[in-house]
Design a protein around this motif. Structure first.
Motif, PDB file in Angstrom:
ATOM      1  N   ILE A  95       7.303   6.532   3.691  1.00  0.00           N
ATOM      2  CA  ILE A  95       8.092   5.452   3.086  1.00  0.00           C
ATOM      3  C   ILE A  95       7.686   4.091   3.647  1.00  0.00           C
ATOM      4  CG2 ILE A  95      10.437   4.648   2.591  1.00  0.00           C
ATOM      5  CD1 ILE A  95      11.456   7.403   2.878  1.00  0.00           C
ATOM      6  N   LEU A  96       7.061   4.062   4.823  1.00  0.00           N
ATOM      7  CA  LEU A  96       6.568   2.791   5.353  1.00  0.00           C
ATOM      8  C   LEU A  96       5.610   2.120   4.367  1.00  0.00           C
ATOM      9  CD1 LEU A  96       5.830   3.793   9.063  1.00  0.00           C
ATOM     10  CD2 LEU A  96       7.681   2.304   8.277  1.00  0.00           C
ATOM     11  N   THR A  97       4.834   2.921   3.654  1.00  0.00           N
ATOM     12  CA  THR A  97       3.848   2.348   2.736  1.00  0.00           C
ATOM     13  C   THR A  97       4.484   1.841   1.453  1.00  0.00           C
ATOM     14  OG1 THR A  97       3.336   4.475   1.668  1.00  0.00           O
ATOM     15  CG2 THR A  97       2.096   3.905   3.654  1.00  0.00           C
ATOM     16  N   PHE A 100       4.214  -1.723   0.057  1.00  0.00           N
ATOM     17  CA  PHE A 100       3.217  -2.170  -0.914  1.00  0.00           C
ATOM     18  C   PHE A 100       3.878  -2.665  -2.201  1.00  0.00           C
ATOM     19  CE2 PHE A 100      -0.449   0.779   0.695  1.00  0.00           C
ATOM     20  CZ  PHE A 100      -0.542  -0.003   1.825  1.00  0.00           C
ATOM     21  N   HIS A 101       5.088  -2.192  -2.483  1.00  0.00           N
ATOM     22  CA  HIS A 101       5.763  -2.552  -3.726  1.00  0.00           C
ATOM     23  C   HIS A 101       6.506  -3.887  -3.633  1.00  0.00           C
ATOM     24  CE1 HIS A 101       4.930   1.357  -5.502  1.00  0.00           C
ATOM     25  NE2 HIS A 101       5.390   1.944  -4.414  1.00  0.00           N
ATOM     26  N   LEU A 114      13.133  -7.385   0.233  1.00  0.00           N
ATOM     27  CA  LEU A 114      12.547  -7.118   1.545  1.00  0.00           C
ATOM     28  C   LEU A 114      13.500  -6.277   2.387  1.00  0.00           C
ATOM     29  CD1 LEU A 114      10.413  -7.512   3.741  1.00  0.00           C
ATOM     30  CD2 LEU A 114      11.539  -9.671   4.339  1.00  0.00           C
ATOM     31  N   ALA A 115      14.773  -6.660   2.420  1.00  0.00           N
ATOM     32  CA  ALA A 115      15.762  -5.902   3.186  1.00  0.00           C
ATOM     33  C   ALA A 115      15.911  -4.482   2.638  1.00  0.00           C
ATOM     34  CB  ALA A 115      17.108  -6.621   3.167  1.00  0.00           C
ATOM     35  N   TYR A 168      -2.877   7.256  -1.732  1.00  0.00           N
ATOM     36  CA  TYR A 168      -4.112   6.886  -2.411  1.00  0.00           C
ATOM     37  C   TYR A 168      -4.623   7.951  -3.370  1.00  0.00           C
ATOM     38  CZ  TYR A 168      -4.218   2.971   0.792  1.00  0.00           C
ATOM     39  OH  TYR A 168      -3.893   1.832   1.484  1.00  0.00           O
ATOM     40  N   LEU A 169      -4.422   9.232  -3.058  1.00  0.00           N
ATOM     41  CA  LEU A 169      -4.873  10.300  -3.950  1.00  0.00           C
ATOM     42  C   LEU A 169      -3.725  10.873  -4.772  1.00  0.00           C
ATOM     43  CD1 LEU A 169      -7.455  12.209  -1.696  1.00  0.00           C
ATOM     44  CD2 LEU A 169      -7.758  10.187  -3.143  1.00  0.00           C
TER      45      LEU A 169
END
Length: 229
Positions: A95-97, A100-101, A114-115, A168-169
């Motif tokens: 979920i850290l990634t 990107f959204h 952001l929050a 990514y995949l």
């Protein structure tokens, strides 16, 4: 007079309940932030984060079950449940990634989004670390301190590789069952030709080091806090 096994487990159960309540409050905040956004915008932009949080909770649920019943479970039960845990574990730090959204969207303050995403990312990371603490304790109890930390380090590095596969995949944990051949081919290809997939190992190592350092910091802070009580 020696304490009974039940009385010995009471402090552990109490700590577990406190942790579940705290994580539950933090998860509730994420759900409220997502719900308010949907209500005011009439858009489902970040509803997918609810599914991601559910997936992140699965390894914590499994590790809690194992941790509370470790003394009563045999290896033939611990091993398959542990493998399922390892399969779903990357979903928590993944979920850290979702940062990107994050982008400016009309009708919603940038700081609110952001929050919202940070709240979900924080919950994913805390669920990951809480779950890994349980599993490390199980390994340490059976194999010793070094084996416990070795297990934790390898689990975090593997989770970083899983983050790459997911982000990514676009693989999911259940692709092990539903799409095993493609998943196997892509993994083997990256193992046999690492220099052709530098992005894979860049993500795996960088995120892995970040997660290991973060986990070690959280564990050390907890120990310092206990010593000062």
């Amino acid at each position: 007079m020696p304490l009974s096994p039940t009385s010995l487990e009471l402090p552990q159960i109490r700590q577990r309940l406190n942790l579940i309540l705290l994580l539950g409050a933090s998860l509730a905040l994420s759900v409220l932030l997502i719900s308010f956004r949907v209500f005011f915008t009439q858009q489902l932009t970040f509803v997918f984060l609810l599914w991601n949080l559910f997936l992140a909770f699965i390894p914590f649920g499994l590790s809690t079950m194992l941790g509370l019943s470790a003394g009563r479970l045999k290896a033939r039960v611990l091993l398959p449940v542990g493998l399922v845990w390892l399969l779903f574990f990357p979903n928590a730090p993944y979920i850290l990634t979702d940062l990107f959204h994050l982008e400016r969207r009309a009708g919603v303050p940038y700081w609110y989004d952001l929050a919202l995403i940070l709240s979900c990312a924080w919950n994913g990371l805390m669920l990951a670390y809480a779950s890994l603490t349980d599993m490390q304790a199980l390994v340490t109890r059976r194999l010793g301190w070094w084996a416990g930390w070795g297990f934790a380090t390898v689990a975090l590095l593997l989770s970083s590789f899983g983050i790459y596969l997911g982000r990514y995949l676009r693989f999911n944990s259940w692709d092990v069952v539903t799409n095993p051949l493609t998943l196997f081919f892509d993994i083997v290809s990256r193992l046999l030709h690492p220099f052709s997939h530098l992005g894979t190992w860049g993500v795996t190592l960088l995120y892995g080091v970040f997660l290991v350092l973060g986990y070690a910091t959280v564990r050390l802070l907890g120990r310092i806090g206990e010593e000062q009580l």
